[in-house]
Motif scaffolding. Sequence first.
Motif, PDB file in Angstrom:
ATOM      1  N   GLY A 196      49.780  34.162  60.322  1.00 51.70           N
ATOM      2  CA  GLY A 196      50.792  33.545  59.471  1.00 51.70           C
ATOM      3  C   GLY A 196      51.441  34.530  58.515  1.00 51.70           C
ATOM      4  O   GLY A 196      52.680  34.648  58.459  1.00 51.70           O
TER       5      GLY A 196
ATOM      6  N   GLU B 129      49.527  28.170  53.865  1.00 49.43           N
ATOM      7  CA  GLU B 129      49.578  27.420  55.139  1.00 49.43           C
ATOM      8  C   GLU B 129      49.686  28.357  56.321  1.00 49.43           C
ATOM      9  O   GLU B 129      50.789  28.810  56.675  1.00 49.43           O
ATOM     10  CB  GLU B 129      50.825  26.523  55.150  1.00 49.43           C
ATOM     11  N   THR B 130      48.544  28.680  56.915  1.00 49.62           N
ATOM     12  CA  THR B 130      48.524  29.510  58.128  1.00 49.62           C
ATOM     13  C   THR B 130      47.410  28.976  59.033  1.00 49.62           C
ATOM     14  O   THR B 130      46.593  28.155  58.589  1.00 49.62           O
ATOM     15  CB  THR B 130      48.218  30.991  57.798  1.00 49.62           C
TER      16      THR B 130
ATOM     17  N   THR C 115      43.800  28.635  57.508  1.00 48.18           N
ATOM     18  CA  THR C 115      43.393  27.605  56.551  1.00 48.18           C
ATOM     19  C   THR C 115      43.559  26.181  57.091  1.00 48.18           C
ATOM     20  O   THR C 115      43.392  25.220  56.341  1.00 48.18           O
ATOM     21  CB  THR C 115      44.205  27.742  55.240  1.00 48.18           C
ATOM     22  N   GLU C 116      43.866  26.061  58.384  1.00 49.10           N
ATOM     23  CA  GLU C 116      44.103  24.723  58.947  1.00 49.10           C
ATOM     24  C   GLU C 116      42.921  23.784  58.715  1.00 49.10           C
ATOM     25  O   GLU C 116      43.079  22.643  58.274  1.00 49.10           O
ATOM     26  CB  GLU C 116      44.395  24.825  60.449  1.00 49.10           C
TER      27      GLU C 116
ATOM     28  N   MET D 298      42.400  22.894  55.045  1.00 49.18           N
ATOM     29  CA  MET D 298      43.418  21.924  54.596  1.00 49.18           C
ATOM     30  C   MET D 298      43.058  20.524  55.039  1.00 49.18           C
ATOM     31  O   MET D 298      43.233  19.556  54.296  1.00 49.18           O
ATOM     32  CB  MET D 298      44.783  22.300  55.162  1.00 49.18           C
TER      33      MET D 298
ATOM     34  N   GLY E 148      41.880  19.738  51.622  1.00 52.50           N
ATOM     35  CA  GLY E 148      43.246  20.029  51.194  1.00 52.50           C
ATOM     36  C   GLY E 148      43.665  19.292  49.943  1.00 52.50           C
ATOM     37  O   GLY E 148      44.242  19.874  49.022  1.00 52.50           O
TER      38      GLY E 148
ATOM     39  N   ARG F 215      50.784  22.241  45.553  1.00 48.90           N
ATOM     40  CA  ARG F 215      51.002  22.386  47.000  1.00 48.90           C
ATOM     41  C   ARG F 215      50.332  23.666  47.467  1.00 48.90           C
ATOM     42  O   ARG F 215      49.880  24.474  46.656  1.00 48.90           O
ATOM     43  CB  ARG F 215      52.500  22.442  47.325  1.00 48.90           C
ATOM     44  N   PHE F 216      50.271  23.845  48.793  1.00 49.48           N
ATOM     45  CA  PHE F 216      49.859  25.120  49.367  1.00 49.48           C
ATOM     46  C   PHE F 216      51.044  26.071  49.358  1.00 49.48           C
ATOM     47  O   PHE F 216      52.197  25.644  49.274  1.00 49.48           O
ATOM     48  CB  PHE F 216      49.384  24.941  50.803  1.00 49.48           C
TER      49      PHE F 216
ATOM     50  N   LYS G 147      53.473  29.055  51.133  1.00 51.56           N
ATOM     51  CA  LYS G 147      54.045  29.375  52.441  1.00 51.56           C
ATOM     52  C   LYS G 147      53.828  30.860  52.716  1.00 51.56           C
ATOM     53  O   LYS G 147      53.915  31.681  51.797  1.00 51.56           O
ATOM     54  CB  LYS G 147      55.562  29.112  52.447  1.00 51.56           C
TER      55      LYS G 147
END
Length: 250
Positions: free
Chosen positions: A20, A190-191, A194-195, A198, A202, A213-214, A216
């Motif tokens: 990411g 968000e990559t 970390t899916e 989250m 999350g 928020r996370f 980018k």
Amino acid sequence: MEIEQDFAQRVVVITGAAGGIGRATARLMAARGAWLVLADADEYAVDRLADELGGISSGVLATHHDAADATSTAALIALAASVDQRIDVIVPSAGIYPESGLEETTDELWSRVLTINLDGVFHLLRDASPYLTAGSSIVTVASVAGHRGSARHAHYAASKAGVLSLTRSLAWELGPRRIRVNAVSPGLIETPMTEQLMATRGEAAIAATPLGRFGKPEEVAAVIAFLASDAAGFITGEHVHVNGGWFMAG
Ligand SMILES: NC(=O)c1ccc[n+]([C@@H]2O[C@H](COP(=O)([O-])OP(=O)(O)OC[C@H]3O[C@@H](n4cnc5c(N)ncnc54)[C@H](O)[C@@H]3O)[C@@H](O)[C@H]2O)c1
């Protein structure tokens, strides 16, 4: 004095380039004119990224790389040096983030995390050093975990604290050669890495983040590009947090 943030005809090496943060950095550097050497363990993905960015006719090379293997890293540097006998920017972004509590962490897992996340950075920078010239810049990718630790990720946090210390040490050592060495310390971005986090934690993480928020990957890439550019010409031995306020040093 006008200071540019472009990378026209600069040789930029990015590891973990198919991930990411590496991918967002590659896209930004390509848009600013860099000659890119993109490396990743996922050969198919890094080849597709190079194609997207125009391939060899646009000055974009892609190669398989295993950050756990010093020989593979030496080959990557040899490829980068073949472009123009110099390396202007290095972004070691390859990394892994497995979850394991203290008692379930085997010697093998501990070594694997440290080998990829820390030894891999050392091998890359040592082998690149002969090709770095005055004005070259290194931007390592640490983590908020390297500053404050991370439950069930002690190996990862230790590796990133090591990256921060390596960064500062090399800033001292390479400064007299006019080579800058800085780190970016992302929070939760968000990559693919970390899916899982989250999905499971999350909401709690967002609640603990002032910006709610996370991040980018592009927001990390923008800081990497700034630190790598001449606009950051008097900054070395520093780290920049990119975490929406999740970690504030008092
Ligand atoms: N995403 C976040 O929230 C976050 C936070 C702090 C720090 N970081 C750091 O940012 C960097 C990039 O992470 P990301 O979020 O883009 O993760 P990602 O999983 O999307 O990308 C990591 C990349 O590294 C590659 N890789 C894994 N093992 C490798 C090896 N042995 N050799 C070569 N390449 C290998 C993977 O194929 C992948 O493309 C990592 O160093 C990570 O620790 C990420």
